[in-house]
Design an enzyme around this catalytic site. Structure first.
Site, short mmCIF file in Angstrom:
data_model
loop_
_atom_site.label_atom_id
_atom_site.label_comp_id
_atom_site.label_asym_id
_atom_site.label_seq_id
_atom_site.Cartn_x
_atom_site.Cartn_y
_atom_site.Cartn_z
N ARG A 65 -3.36 6.63 -0.15
CA ARG A 65 -3.81 7.68 0.68
C ARG A 65 -3.02 8.53 1.45
O ARG A 65 -3.37 9.59 2.04
CB ARG A 65 -5.14 7.24 1.53
CG ARG A 65 -6.44 7.16 0.52
CD ARG A 65 -7.46 6.68 1.24
NE ARG A 65 -7.33 5.32 1.76
CZ ARG A 65 -8.05 4.55 2.39
NH1 ARG A 65 -9.22 4.85 2.77
NH2 ARG A 65 -7.77 3.13 2.88
N ARG A 112 0.76 -1.20 -0.05
CA ARG A 112 -0.24 0.20 0.08
C ARG A 112 0.94 1.05 -0.03
O ARG A 112 0.50 2.02 0.66
CB ARG A 112 -0.99 0.02 1.26
CG ARG A 112 -2.24 -0.90 0.90
CD ARG A 112 -3.11 -0.44 0.36
NE ARG A 112 -4.19 -1.49 -0.15
CZ ARG A 112 -5.41 -1.69 0.71
NH1 ARG A 112 -5.54 -0.91 1.41
NH2 ARG A 112 -6.18 -2.79 0.24
N ASP A 159 -6.55 -3.48 -7.76
CA ASP A 159 -6.89 -3.97 -6.61
C ASP A 159 -7.46 -5.33 -6.70
O ASP A 159 -7.72 -5.91 -8.00
CB ASP A 159 -8.54 -3.14 -6.14
CG ASP A 159 -8.85 -3.45 -4.81
OD1 ASP A 159 -8.04 -2.87 -3.79
OD2 ASP A 159 -9.47 -4.46 -4.53
N TYR A 197 -15.31 -12.18 -0.12
CA TYR A 197 -16.00 -10.75 -0.65
C TYR A 197 -17.21 -11.14 -1.33
O TYR A 197 -18.19 -10.59 -1.31
CB TYR A 197 -15.01 -9.73 -1.20
CG TYR A 197 -14.17 -9.09 -0.36
CD1 TYR A 197 -14.61 -8.19 0.48
CD2 TYR A 197 -12.69 -9.32 -0.66
CE1 TYR A 197 -13.65 -7.68 1.63
CE2 TYR A 197 -11.84 -8.85 0.36
CZ TYR A 197 -12.18 -7.87 1.22
OH TYR A 197 -11.47 -7.41 1.94
N ARG A 203 -6.79 11.52 -7.40
CA ARG A 203 -7.93 10.72 -7.27
C ARG A 203 -9.33 11.38 -7.18
O ARG A 203 -10.31 10.83 -7.50
CB ARG A 203 -7.64 9.72 -6.21
CG ARG A 203 -7.11 8.28 -6.37
CD ARG A 203 -8.00 7.43 -7.08
NE ARG A 203 -9.67 7.51 -6.68
CZ ARG A 203 -9.86 7.02 -5.60
NH1 ARG A 203 -9.21 6.16 -4.71
NH2 ARG A 203 -11.05 6.94 -5.33
O1 CP3 Z 1 0.20 0.13 -3.19
C1 CP3 Z 1 -0.32 -0.80 -3.29
O2 CP3 Z 1 -0.06 -1.89 -2.49
C2 CP3 Z 1 -1.05 -1.16 -4.63
C3 CP3 Z 1 -2.42 -1.41 -4.68
C4 CP3 Z 1 -3.33 -2.18 -3.88
C5 CP3 Z 1 -4.70 -1.80 -3.41
N1 CP3 Z 1 -5.20 -2.72 -2.89
C6 CP3 Z 1 -5.01 -0.20 -3.71
C7 CP3 Z 1 -6.07 0.19 -3.15
C8 CP3 Z 1 -3.09 -3.47 -3.54
C9 CP3 Z 1 -2.09 -4.46 -3.29
C10 CP3 Z 1 -4.28 -3.92 -2.85
C11 CP3 Z 1 -4.91 -5.06 -2.23
C12 CP3 Z 1 -5.92 -5.44 -1.67
N2 CP3 Z 1 -7.25 -4.76 -1.83
C13 CP3 Z 1 -6.21 -6.32 -0.24
C14 CP3 Z 1 -5.05 -7.26 0.21
C15 CP3 Z 1 -4.21 -6.50 0.76
C16 CP3 Z 1 -4.55 -6.41 2.31
O3 CP3 Z 1 -4.80 -5.16 2.59
O4 CP3 Z 1 -4.91 -7.52 2.95
C17 CP3 Z 1 -7.41 -6.29 -0.08
C18 CP3 Z 1 -8.19 -6.99 1.05
C19 CP3 Z 1 -8.15 -5.23 -0.89
C20 CP3 Z 1 -9.47 -4.85 -0.80
C21 CP3 Z 1 -9.49 -3.65 -0.45
N3 CP3 Z 1 -9.60 -2.67 -1.43
C22 CP3 Z 1 -9.86 -2.77 0.76
C23 CP3 Z 1 -10.02 -3.79 2.07
C24 CP3 Z 1 -9.70 -1.57 0.78
C25 CP3 Z 1 -9.88 -0.39 1.81
C26 CP3 Z 1 -11.06 0.27 1.91
C27 CP3 Z 1 -11.08 1.34 2.79
O5 CP3 Z 1 -11.44 2.56 2.20
O6 CP3 Z 1 -10.67 1.36 4.09
C28 CP3 Z 1 -9.56 -1.41 -0.80
C29 CP3 Z 1 -9.39 0.25 -1.21
C30 CP3 Z 1 -7.95 0.44 -1.81
N4 CP3 Z 1 -7.33 -0.35 -2.49
C31 CP3 Z 1 -7.42 1.57 -1.60
C32 CP3 Z 1 -6.26 1.47 -2.38
C33 CP3 Z 1 -5.07 2.63 -2.68
C34 CP3 Z 1 -7.90 3.02 -1.07
C35 CP3 Z 1 -9.18 3.36 -1.81
C36 CP3 Z 1 -9.11 4.90 -2.03
O7 CP3 Z 1 -7.85 5.61 -2.31
O8 CP3 Z 1 -10.23 5.22 -2.19
#
Ligand code: CP3
Length: 352
Positions: free
Chosen positions: A41, A37, A86, A161, A50
């Protein structure tokens, strides 16, 4: 050779990188470092870019995904980029109505729970994945000698999910389904394994130099459940990409008791969370497996001296493994001060 002549591992531009070497178990002058990550954010430039664009739409705009992927590399000087996307993108591309709700996570109006829902599960091919291949191509052209890590979600995590319809602590519907209807479970998980495999393949074919399979929810399973309900499908994914000459990192949180089994599905590197000391992980893996991890993300807000001594301890325990890729034990929390990450990278790189 499956990879094209222009792939960075074929031209050789990333082959000698610290990351690719460490993933092969080769220790070099220092450990490489990147952050799960790292894009997202915690970065003001990400939030600005974004603005007004839904998360999954941003992932499917190749120019935007490219710029977001590069942001942390430019800012922090990390040793690898991770593709901005994602784990639910392959579901979206296959026509599932998934969205990401800020502060919640992936949400679906129509979860997949019954035999009637199976009609909605269609296969993906490389053409469906063209926004991904395009973005990866653009990123890799900009990155040069810095390797790109592609990633995907493991079938158990993705299926939970898909079946729950959103994030859930106890996974009640998922658990009921896996125990009550093993045949339906097998059908759903096999489909998920297929689409996530295609997502990973597309990223590698377009230029990623390594992949990471996230099984974020596997730690909720007992070892017997993991073996029965999750591992066979993670193995399908690893098998589907095993012809590609890239490292396969496997990571999940709360997986201390699962590490050996997670390795045995076909991983070549294990990512370790902050609750499992690296020397312990190394021992259960027989001293043979390169490790990635496991700085406690909670300490990113601690005074620098405290963070630094924690990092020193992680580095010391990591010496037990054949090679060590420094990372956090989980993703960068959104409220992290990016300057702390930059400082941490400089410290691990040995810049003063
Ligand atoms: O920098 C990185 O790691 C690259 C991108 C990345 C994202 N998601 C971008 C993202 C990666 C590798 C993921 C993986 C991901 N997504 C996982 C596995 C990793 C882990 O954390 O266990 C999971 C479970 C997801 C599903 C997911 N997507 C969740 C739980 C969330 C968070 C929602 C929240 O707002 O709390 C996301 C959203 C997400 N994926 C964001 C990013 C940058 C944030 C959304 C935003 O910026 O609006």
């Amino acid at each position: 050779m499956v990879l094209s002549k222009s792939h960075p591992l074929v031209t050789g531009v990333t082959s000698e990188s610290l990351l690719v070497q460490a993933y092969r178990g080769i220790r070099r002058e220092r450990n490489p470092i990147w952050f799960m990550r790292q894009a997202g954010r915690s970065l003001p430039e990400y939030r600005a870019l974004r603005e007004g664009v839904a998360m999954l739409d941003a992932c499917l705009r190749p120019e935007m995904a490219t710029e977001i992927t590069l942001q942390p590399v430019i800012r922090h000087g990390v040793d690898a980029a991770i593709f901005f996307s994602d784990i639910v993108i392959p579901l979206r591309l296959a026509g599932i109505d998934v969205d990401i709700v800020a502060g919640v996570g992936p949400v679906m109006d129509s979860p997949v729970r019954t035999r009637n829902d199976l009609d909605r599960l269609r296969e993906l091919d490389l053409a469906d994945l063209s926004p991904i291949s395009q973005a990866v191509g653009l990123v890799v052209a900009e990155l040069g000698a810095t390797p790109l890590i592609g990633f995907g979600g493991a079938p158990f995590t993705l299926a939970s999910y898909l079946i729950e319809g959103g994030p859930s602590r106890e996974l009640p519907v998922t658990r009921a389904l896996m125990y009550d209807d093993p045949l339906l479970w097998e059908t759903i998980l096999t489909w998920v394994a297929g689409v996530t495999s295609q997502f990973l393949r597309a990223q590698v074919l377009a230029g990623a130099s390594a992949i990471q399979l996230f099984d974020s929810w596997a730690g909720r399973l007992t070892i017997d459940e993991y073996r029965k309900f999750a591992a066979p499908y993670s193995r399908l994914v690893m098998d589907a990409v095993s012809d590609l000459p890239v490292a396969r990192v496997h990571f999940g949180t709360m997986t201390r008791d699962l590490l050996q089994d997670m390795y045995k599905v076909g991983a070549t590197v294990i990512g370790v969370d902050q609750f499992t000391p690296l020397d312990f992980a190394n021992e259960v893996l027989g001293g043979q497996v390169p490790l990635q991890g496991n700085i406690d993300p909670k300490l990113l807000t601690a005074p620098w001296e405290q963070l630094r001594s924690h990092v020193d301890e992680v580095l010391a325990l990591g010496l037990a493994a054949p090679a060590h890729v420094v990372n956090l034990g989980h993703g960068v929390p959104p409220d992290t001060d990016p300057e702390v990450l930059t400082r941490l990278v400089a410290y691990v790189r040995g810049d003063s």
